[in-house]
Write an enzyme that holds these catalytic residues in place. Structure first.
Site, PDB file in Angstrom:
ATOM      1  N   SER A   9       0.839  -1.199   0.000  1.00 42.08           N
ATOM      2  CA  SER A   9       0.000   0.000   0.000  1.00 42.08           C
ATOM      3  C   SER A   9       0.871   1.244   0.000  1.00 42.08           C
ATOM      4  O   SER A   9       1.627   1.479   0.954  1.00 42.08           O
ATOM      5  CB  SER A   9      -0.911   0.013   1.227  1.00 42.08           C
ATOM      6  OG  SER A   9      -1.551   1.279   1.336  1.00 42.08           O
ATOM      7  N   MET A  38      -9.278   7.678   0.312  1.00 41.18           N
ATOM      8  CA  MET A  38     -10.151   8.033   1.428  1.00 41.18           C
ATOM      9  C   MET A  38     -10.674   9.447   1.233  1.00 41.18           C
ATOM     10  O   MET A  38      -9.949  10.321   0.734  1.00 41.18           O
ATOM     11  CB  MET A  38      -9.390   7.936   2.752  1.00 41.18           C
ATOM     12  CG  MET A  38      -8.704   6.605   2.984  1.00 41.18           C
ATOM     13  SD  MET A  38      -7.815   6.576   4.564  1.00 41.18           S
ATOM     14  CE  MET A  38      -6.850   5.083   4.370  1.00 41.18           C
ATOM     15  N   HIS A  67      -8.472   0.973  -3.976  1.00 44.65           N
ATOM     16  CA  HIS A  67      -9.421   0.655  -2.900  1.00 44.65           C
ATOM     17  C   HIS A  67     -10.156   1.929  -2.521  1.00 44.65           C
ATOM     18  O   HIS A  67      -9.594   2.814  -1.872  1.00 44.65           O
ATOM     19  CB  HIS A  67      -8.637   0.078  -1.720  1.00 44.65           C
ATOM     20  CG  HIS A  67      -9.467  -0.245  -0.530  1.00 44.65           C
ATOM     21  ND1 HIS A  67      -8.917  -0.510   0.709  1.00 44.65           N
ATOM     22  CD2 HIS A  67     -10.816  -0.364  -0.360  1.00 44.65           C
ATOM     23  CE1 HIS A  67      -9.876  -0.762   1.573  1.00 44.65           C
ATOM     24  NE2 HIS A  67     -11.030  -0.671   0.958  1.00 44.65           N
ATOM     25  N   MET A 138     -11.456  -6.441   5.315  1.00 45.72           N
ATOM     26  CA  MET A 138     -10.635  -5.536   6.116  1.00 45.72           C
ATOM     27  C   MET A 138     -10.310  -6.185   7.456  1.00 45.72           C
ATOM     28  O   MET A 138     -11.194  -6.683   8.153  1.00 45.72           O
ATOM     29  CB  MET A 138     -11.368  -4.216   6.349  1.00 45.72           C
ATOM     30  CG  MET A 138     -11.579  -3.377   5.107  1.00 45.72           C
ATOM     31  SD  MET A 138     -10.034  -2.823   4.325  1.00 45.72           S
ATOM     32  CE  MET A 138      -9.280  -1.858   5.635  1.00 45.72           C
ATOM     33  N   GLY A 143      -9.280   3.557   7.433  1.00 45.74           N
ATOM     34  CA  GLY A 143      -9.134   4.985   7.671  1.00 45.74           C
ATOM     35  C   GLY A 143      -7.728   5.445   7.978  1.00 45.74           C
ATOM     36  O   GLY A 143      -7.368   6.582   7.668  1.00 45.74           O
ATOM     37  N   PHE A 144      -6.902   4.571   8.554  1.00 42.39           N
ATOM     38  CA  PHE A 144      -5.550   4.965   8.923  1.00 42.39           C
ATOM     39  C   PHE A 144      -4.588   3.806   8.697  1.00 42.39           C
ATOM     40  O   PHE A 144      -4.941   2.645   8.911  1.00 42.39           O
ATOM     41  CB  PHE A 144      -5.482   5.375  10.403  1.00 42.39           C
ATOM     42  CG  PHE A 144      -6.263   6.618  10.723  1.00 42.39           C
ATOM     43  CD1 PHE A 144      -5.690   7.868  10.582  1.00 42.39           C
ATOM     44  CD2 PHE A 144      -7.575   6.526  11.157  1.00 42.39           C
ATOM     45  CE1 PHE A 144      -6.410   9.019  10.878  1.00 42.39           C
ATOM     46  CE2 PHE A 144      -8.310   7.662  11.459  1.00 42.39           C
ATOM     47  CZ  PHE A 144      -7.719   8.919  11.315  1.00 42.39           C
ATOM     48  N   ASP A 171      -6.502  -6.687   4.217  1.00 40.73           N
ATOM     49  CA  ASP A 171      -5.856  -5.378   4.310  1.00 40.73           C
ATOM     50  C   ASP A 171      -5.960  -4.897   5.743  1.00 40.73           C
ATOM     51  O   ASP A 171      -7.055  -4.739   6.270  1.00 40.73           O
ATOM     52  CB  ASP A 171      -6.567  -4.403   3.359  1.00 40.73           C
ATOM     53  CG  ASP A 171      -5.945  -3.017   3.349  1.00 40.73           C
ATOM     54  OD1 ASP A 171      -4.973  -2.782   4.083  1.00 40.73           O
ATOM     55  OD2 ASP A 171      -6.454  -2.158   2.601  1.00 40.73           O
ATOM     56  N   GLY A 172      -4.786  -4.672   6.349  1.00 39.15           N
ATOM     57  CA  GLY A 172      -4.758  -4.123   7.694  1.00 39.15           C
ATOM     58  C   GLY A 172      -3.893  -4.921   8.643  1.00 39.15           C
ATOM     59  O   GLY A 172      -4.209  -6.073   8.944  1.00 39.15           O
ATOM     60  N   GLY A 173      -2.786  -4.336   9.070  1.00 36.16           N
ATOM     61  CA  GLY A 173      -1.933  -4.997  10.044  1.00 36.16           C
ATOM     62  C   GLY A 173      -1.212  -6.228   9.525  1.00 36.16           C
ATOM     63  O   GLY A 173      -0.852  -7.115  10.309  1.00 36.16           O
ATOM     64  N   GLY A 193       1.436  -2.420   4.110  1.00 38.51           N
ATOM     65  CA  GLY A 193       1.941  -1.049   4.010  1.00 38.51           C
ATOM     66  C   GLY A 193       3.193  -0.864   4.819  1.00 38.51           C
ATOM     67  O   GLY A 193       4.314  -0.910   4.307  1.00 38.51           O
ATOM     68  N   SER A 194       3.033  -0.682   6.124  1.00 36.38           N
ATOM     69  CA  SER A 194       4.167  -0.431   7.010  1.00 36.38           C
ATOM     70  C   SER A 194       5.181  -1.568   6.991  1.00 36.38           C
ATOM     71  O   SER A 194       6.387  -1.335   7.101  1.00 36.38           O
ATOM     72  CB  SER A 194       3.669  -0.222   8.443  1.00 36.38           C
ATOM     73  OG  SER A 194       2.726   0.820   8.505  1.00 36.38           O
TER      74      SER A 194
END
Length: 213
Positions: A9, A38, A67, A138, A143-144, A171-173, A193-194
């Protein structure tokens, strides 16, 4: 088992040198480029629009996985498609007429994804599953960037996999540890992402995430 695809991401990339970052993940072995959009309404943040997609499109031949975390997604399909998207995912919670938006995305020659938030059940998308190419589950509240993975969402991945044979994205973490759990549950497209852009070794990070099981 389907091939495991990694979609870093760019929300976690260094925007002062976005082109270089996209080239770097391409060279490092990414499969898609994930673009989080977003609007500050559907989710409490504002990110990027079609102009970013258009500017980045010449940088890589990787598929652009857009997305849409926005209200009224139908108003923006044409703009993102013309800017160079390849896959457009909308949220079922933001769309009153999913059949129309699916038709619109296909009209503009993109693949169709539908996403559900952590508190949305699979039943909300079950009727349209035959009409989409991908389901995005998700694993954080959208949102973040940088949120922690919500393991309770894995049961929804399993539920979708039992009735859906195409791509399932999470998606997420996502990192090498949570990726292993997501893959075991049935996901085959991992948004990170991170875990990628926060690493000094993009290729190593992607390899670890892909080999998570």
């Amino acid at each position: 088992m389907q091939n495991i695809l990694i979609a870093p991401s760019i929300l976690s990339a260094d925007f002062s040198r976005l082109g270089e970052e996209i080239r770097a993940i391409d060279k490092a072995g990414a499969d898609w480029v994930h673009i989080d959009v977003m609007d500050g309404a559907f989710v409490p943040n504002i990110t990027m629009g079609p102009i970013v997609v258009k500017s980045a499109r010449p940088v890589t031949k990787l598929p652009f996985d857009v997305h849409l975390m926005i209200n009224n997604p139908q108003d923006y399909i044409e703009s993102f498609a013309n800017a160079g998207s390849d896959i457009i995912t909308f949220h079922i919670e933001a769309e009153k007429d999913p059949l129309e938006i699916i038709k619109l995305i296909r009209y503009f020659k993109n693949k169709v994804g539908v996403s559900i938030r952590p508190n949305t059940g699979v039943a909300a998308i079950e009727e349209i599953l035959p009409m989409v190419d991908m389901v995005l589950v998700m694993t954080v509240e959208p949102g973040f960037a940088g949120q922690g993975f919500m393991p309770d969402c894995l049961s929804k991945v399993e539920e979708v996999r039992r009735i859906f044979k195409k791509d399932i994205q999470v998606d997420g973490g996502i990192n090498e540890l949570t990726a292993a759990k997501a893959i075991k549950a049935g996901a085959n497209v991992l948004v990170a992402g991170s875990a990628v852009f926060g690493s000094k070794d993009y290729a190593g990070a992607i390899k670890k995430i892909r080999g998570g099981v």
